[in-house]
Write an enzyme that holds these catalytic residues in place. Structure first.
Site, PDB file in Angstrom:
ATOM      1  N   HIS A 185       0.179  25.884 -21.423  1.00  0.00           N
ATOM      2  CA  HIS A 185       1.267  25.189 -22.116  1.00  0.00           C
ATOM      3  C   HIS A 185       2.583  25.937 -21.862  1.00  0.00           C
ATOM      4  CE1 HIS A 185       3.309  22.980 -25.307  1.00  0.00           C
ATOM      5  NE2 HIS A 185       3.809  24.147 -25.716  1.00  0.00           N
TER       6      HIS A 185
ATOM      7  N   GLY B 101       0.859  -1.189   0.000  1.00  0.00           N
ATOM      8  CA  GLY B 101       0.000   0.000   0.000  1.00  0.00           C
ATOM      9  C   GLY B 101       0.887   1.228   0.000  1.00  0.00           C
ATOM     10  N   ALA B 102       0.297   2.396   0.223  1.00  0.00           N
ATOM     11  CA  ALA B 102       1.046   3.654   0.142  1.00  0.00           C
ATOM     12  C   ALA B 102       2.275   3.653   1.063  1.00  0.00           C
ATOM     13  CB  ALA B 102       0.133   4.829   0.476  1.00  0.00           C
TER      14      ALA B 102
ATOM     15  N   GLY C 101      -1.309  -2.542   7.181  1.00  0.00           N
ATOM     16  CA  GLY C 101      -2.572  -1.942   7.619  1.00  0.00           C
ATOM     17  C   GLY C 101      -2.490  -1.330   9.002  1.00  0.00           C
TER      18      GLY C 101
END
Length: 471
Positions: free
Chosen positions: A450, A183-184, A272
């Protein structure tokens, strides 16, 4: 003797708790906050912010090592000074902790440092430097957060087996690191230590890394991390972990069912979280599911006057979700106390962005393509690669893409998924769009500046409808 009776008491001062307290104070409520450790909670002191400081050091190191790609020569050997990197990260955390202290003073919020325990829905005791204090309020907000989940057979010892907290202030640089969970948190630390020159292996139980993301993002990230020298094992599990004299010995079962034993110097568990809801006096006052406090859309629990927000409530367990809930709950309380000027809005979970600060970065909001189809939508999805974006090429960051998912019938933006340089800063464009209930028509009519990487957001919308200009 300080006054101990308030309109609102907030238990916990993380990004949920301290923001809730500030909003209560702004609304004219007499507010106190109770904190057992450091103002700012895990996020500011041991989580989101100091990890970004570490990752920034790793990013600068990465650029320095690739200076020649930019036509630059750096004389001498470039190496990381781990102690100095950690010191910088801790300095950033300290600065933010002081910032929260200042915000509490500015908003006249009384801070009670100590361990808070509820004695009823609207009363609590605080055991701290001043001995035991008894506090009462018209309303109490529980914002006690969460902590890292331990592996049952190998609890973190801070020496060889680490949680994110140990990984943030390492006593030594790991030589060979095992990261359990992608996970992160797992991926960010894997990215940091890999950039710092460590041999990293990531083990993920599910069939792909960052499993909550769109599968195209997961596939791209796995390829990129492997190219950077990491070993990625998906569909795999750590069956046993033994601490040895020189490190840890892990029994890993791979996706084909083969079990092998490998030695590592250190291991980070990122499998977790567990909510901090024990020993707070909550048992008889709230309903819980696996320890998480059950709340309505405004943060109310089943006990009148008792509210809860953030990581101690159902997910997603993100700092920005906690802060948003803090504002909602503060406004709902003010309304109950007679303020007719506030109109609290419940949180729309479909519009909460997620960001992972690995290299390359990941950011997303809303439904993945697979989840949109599962939900019964007929979808139009389009992807635009950074290799078609002038700014990304000029930056030497042409790795990545933007993917957008639309409802084919209405043109509603259902989800956006990005991987590449600076995408954590760009995702907010799509979050604003989703909050304003945008369709592809408005996004196509929007003029993007841009040259910016954000032009690839515009192109991905066009690509969803077969109209991309630069691929």
């Amino acid at each position: 003797m300080a006054d101990t009776n308030y309109d609102v008491i907030v238990l916990g001062s993380g990004p949920g708790g301290y923001v809730a307290a500030i909003r209560c104070a702004q609304l004219g409520l007499k507010t106190a906050i109770v904190e057992r450790e450091l103002l700012g909670g895990i996020c500011l002191n041991w989580g989101c912010i100091p990890t970004k400081a570490l990752l920034r050091s790793a990013e600068i190191l990465h650029y320095a090592q690739h200076a020649e790609d930019y036509g630059l020569k750096i004389a001498g050997k470039i190496e990381a000074d781990l102690e100095a990197v950690v010191k910088r990260s801790r300095g950033v955390a300290k600065q933010l902790n002081q910032g929260v202290t200042h915000l509490m003073k500015k908003n006249k919020i009384v801070v009670h440092m100590g361990e808070g325990t509820l004695t009823g829905p609207t009363s609590l005791t605080v055991k701290g430097e001043k001995g035991e204090e008894k506090l009462t309020a018209k309303h109490v907000i529980v914002a006690t957060g969460a902590r890292a989940r331990d592996l049952p057979f190998a609890p973190a010892d801070g020496e060889r087996v680490w949680t994110y907290r140990h990984a943030m202030t390492p006593k030594e640089m790991p030589k060979k690191l095992l990261v359990i969970g992608s996970g992160a948190i797992g991926i960010e630390f894997a990215s940091f230590y890999n950039d710092m020159g460590c041999d990293v292996t990531v083990v993920e139980m599910l069939d792909r890394v960052v499993p909550v993301e769109d599968k195209d993002v997961s596939a791209f990230l796995e390829k990129s991390l492997t190219k950077q020298g990491m070993t990625i094992m998906t569909g795999a599990g750590v069956e046993d972990l033994k601490v040895t004299d020189n490190g840890v010995r892990a029994k890993i079962k791979d996706s084909k069912g083969k079990v092998s034993e490998t030695e590592f110097s250190h291991c980070i568990t990122a499998i977790g979280i567990v909510p901090n809801t024990e020993n707070v006096g909550l048992e008889k006052l709230v309903e819980m599911d696996r320890g998480f406090i059950q709340i309505d859309d405004y943060g109310r629990t089943k006990s009148k006057g008792l509210w809860a927000i953030g990581d101690c409530t159902p997910g997603p367990w993100l700092a920005h979700k906690a802060s948003h809930e803090g504002v909602t709950t503060a406004e709902a309380i003010a309304k109950e106390l007679g303020n007719k000027e506030v109109h609290p809005h419940p949180l729309d979970r479909a519009n909460i962005p997620g960001c992972t600060y690995c290299h390359p970065q990941i950011a997303s909001v809303g439904l993945t393509e697979a989840k949109a189809k599962e939900a019964g939508y007929e979808v139009k999805a389009g992807t635009f690669p950074f290799i078609g974006n002038g700014k990304a090429i000029a930056l030497g960051e042409a790795e990545g893409f933007v993917k957008t998912v639309f409802d084919a019938k209405t043109g509603e933006l259902l989800g956006a998924h990005m991987v590449g340089a600076e995408v954590t800063e760009m995702i907010q464009g799509f979050v604003v769009g989703k909050t304003l209930e945008t369709t592809e028509a408005e996004l196509m009519q929007t003029v993007f500046p841009h040259p910016t990487i954000s032009e690839s957001m515009h192109e991905s919308v066009l690509a969803s409808y077969g109209r991309a200009l630069h691929i």
